[in-house]
Design a protein around this motif. Structure first.
Motif, short mmCIF file in Angstrom:
data_model
loop_
_atom_site.label_atom_id
_atom_site.label_comp_id
_atom_site.label_asym_id
_atom_site.label_seq_id
_atom_site.Cartn_x
_atom_site.Cartn_y
_atom_site.Cartn_z
N MET A 140 0.84 -1.20 0.00
CA MET A 140 0.00 0.00 0.00
C MET A 140 0.88 1.25 0.00
SD MET A 140 -3.12 -1.11 -0.05
CE MET A 140 -4.17 0.21 0.54
N TYR A 141 0.41 2.27 -0.69
CA TYR A 141 1.19 3.50 -0.81
C TYR A 141 0.82 4.48 0.31
CZ TYR A 141 3.51 7.48 -3.01
OH TYR A 141 4.36 8.53 -3.27
N ARG A 142 1.82 5.10 0.89
CA ARG A 142 1.59 6.14 1.89
C ARG A 142 2.80 7.05 1.94
NH1 ARG A 142 -1.83 6.97 6.37
NH2 ARG A 142 -0.96 8.36 7.95
N SER A 143 2.56 8.35 1.79
CA SER A 143 3.63 9.33 1.84
C SER A 143 3.15 10.54 2.63
CB SER A 143 4.02 9.76 0.42
OG SER A 143 5.01 10.79 0.45
N GLU A 144 3.94 10.95 3.63
CA GLU A 144 3.60 12.09 4.47
C GLU A 144 4.58 13.23 4.20
OE1 GLU A 144 3.18 11.07 8.57
OE2 GLU A 144 2.01 9.26 8.18
N PHE A 145 4.07 14.45 4.14
CA PHE A 145 4.90 15.61 3.82
C PHE A 145 4.15 16.87 4.21
CE2 PHE A 145 2.50 14.04 0.25
CZ PHE A 145 1.80 15.16 -0.18
N TYR A 146 4.75 18.03 3.95
CA TYR A 146 4.11 19.31 4.24
C TYR A 146 3.93 20.12 2.97
CZ TYR A 146 4.66 18.56 9.24
OH TYR A 146 4.55 18.05 10.51
N VAL A 147 2.79 20.80 2.89
CA VAL A 147 2.57 21.79 1.85
C VAL A 147 2.35 23.13 2.54
CG1 VAL A 147 1.61 20.15 0.19
CG2 VAL A 147 0.08 21.28 1.81
N TYR A 148 2.44 24.21 1.78
CA TYR A 148 2.30 25.54 2.37
C TYR A 148 1.00 26.18 1.92
CZ TYR A 148 6.84 25.70 4.60
OH TYR A 148 7.89 25.46 5.44
N ASP A 149 0.19 26.56 2.90
CA ASP A 149 -1.07 27.23 2.65
C ASP A 149 -0.97 28.66 3.20
OD1 ASP A 149 -3.65 28.00 2.19
OD2 ASP A 149 -4.58 26.55 3.55
N GLN A 150 -0.85 29.64 2.28
CA GLN A 150 -0.67 31.04 2.66
C GLN A 150 0.52 31.22 3.60
OE1 GLN A 150 -4.48 32.43 4.13
NE2 GLN A 150 -5.44 32.32 2.12
N GLY A 151 1.60 30.54 3.27
CA GLY A 151 2.84 30.67 4.03
C GLY A 151 2.95 29.78 5.24
N GLN A 152 1.89 29.03 5.56
CA GLN A 152 1.91 28.17 6.73
C GLN A 152 2.03 26.70 6.31
OE1 GLN A 152 1.89 29.28 9.99
NE2 GLN A 152 2.14 31.26 8.98
N PRO A 153 2.96 25.95 6.94
CA PRO A 153 3.09 24.53 6.61
C PRO A 153 1.89 23.73 7.11
CG PRO A 153 4.55 25.10 8.43
CD PRO A 153 3.94 26.38 7.95
N VAL A 154 1.39 22.87 6.25
CA VAL A 154 0.24 22.03 6.57
C VAL A 154 0.60 20.59 6.21
CG1 VAL A 154 -2.19 21.55 6.08
CG2 VAL A 154 -1.36 23.91 6.06
N LYS A 155 0.37 19.68 7.14
CA LYS A 155 0.70 18.28 6.89
C LYS A 155 -0.28 17.66 5.90
CE LYS A 155 2.03 13.99 9.22
NZ LYS A 155 2.19 13.31 10.53
N ALA A 156 0.27 16.91 4.95
CA ALA A 156 -0.55 16.23 3.94
C ALA A 156 -0.11 14.77 3.84
CB ALA A 156 -0.41 16.91 2.59
N ILE A 157 -1.03 13.93 3.44
CA ILE A 157 -0.76 12.50 3.27
C ILE A 157 -1.31 12.06 1.92
CG2 ILE A 157 -1.22 10.17 4.12
CD1 ILE A 157 -1.66 11.44 6.90
N ILE A 158 -0.50 11.38 1.14
CA ILE A 158 -1.00 10.70 -0.06
C ILE A 158 -1.00 9.22 0.25
CG2 ILE A 158 -0.54 10.13 -2.47
CD1 ILE A 158 0.58 12.89 -2.85
N ARG A 159 -2.15 8.59 0.00
CA ARG A 159 -2.31 7.17 0.32
C ARG A 159 -3.32 6.54 -0.63
NH1 ARG A 159 -7.31 6.77 2.58
NH2 ARG A 159 -8.15 8.55 3.73
#
Length: 226
Positions: free
Chosen positions: A1-20
């Motif tokens: 199963m695929y799972r990747s955790e990382f951060y994206v930036y929303d209006q300059g603020q880091p937000v945790k994201a997961i692709i699964r």
């Protein structure tokens, strides 16, 4: 199963994201995403239905990906495996994807074919579409496929249909003379055009055309060895 955790930036603020991989527990949210991406007058019966989604997670679960932010699904990307003939570009979305039911999936095929990519409008500035596409590239490499392929709409084409052919329009986008919201996005994702598929889908803006766009597995030789 695929799972990747990382951060994206929303209006300059880091937000945790997961692709699964998405599962049956995600079906309601996946249909909700479709309703937001394709609002009326787009017919609701053309959004994903639960039988299509059930096929995705049972026939080819590796090709069923979603992106989650703070416990909410922000987007999805779906694919199937096919045997691609580079000398035969003319096919429709309905034919190659079995109208989204993916019963046309070929476990021995050489190409990961994109069925659909959708991102909720509120998350579209976070780069999630590109990140989900890169996740599919990981699957291409892991499975040893030759390429990722899919038909890209050309929604800007209807503006110049009286001035150029679909191929000329595609060339103009590649050269930077024109910008197309879908084709330019796919170029930024690393996809490369291989030609035009006519009568690909009922799409007034694209005049029913689509640009077939591929990403070749860099670890797989043209002769088929890895």
């Amino acid at each position: 199963m695929y799972r990747s955790e990382f951060y994206v930036y929303d209006q300059g603020q880091p937000v945790k994201a997961i692709i699964r991989n998405y599962t049956k527990n995600d079906f309601d949210q996946l249909i909700e995403i479709q309703s937001e991406c394709f609002p009326p007058p787009f017919p609701a019966e053309l959004w994903w239905n639960k039988q299509q989604l059930t096929n995705h997670v049972t026939i080819f679960p590796d090709g069923a990906l979603c992106c989650e932010i703070a416990g909410k699904l922000a987007g999805s990307l779906t694919g199937l495996c096919v045997e691609f003939d580079p000398n035969n570009l003319n096919h429709s979305w309905e034919e190659i994807t079995d109208n989204g039911y993916i019963r046309s999936h070929n476990p021995n095929g050489d190409t990961l074919y994109i069925v659909d990519i959708s991102v909720r409008p509120q998350y579209r500035k976070l780069g999630l579409g590109k990140l989900m596409m890169q996740a599919m590239y990981h699957i291409v490499i892991e499975k040893g496929y030759a390429r990722l392929l899919g038909g890209g709409r050309m929604p800007g084409y209807h503006n110049v249909v009286d001035q150029m052919t679909p191929n000329e329009y595609l060339t103009a986008v590649i050269s930077g003379e024109l910008d197309d919201p879908v084709i330019s996005f796919l170029l930024r994702c690393g996809r490369v055009p291989v030609g035009i598929a006519k009568n690909y889908l009922d799409d007034e803006e694209s005049c029913n055309n689509a640009a077939l766009m591929e990403w070749k597995n860099p670890f797989k030789s043209q002769e088929g060895g890895v």
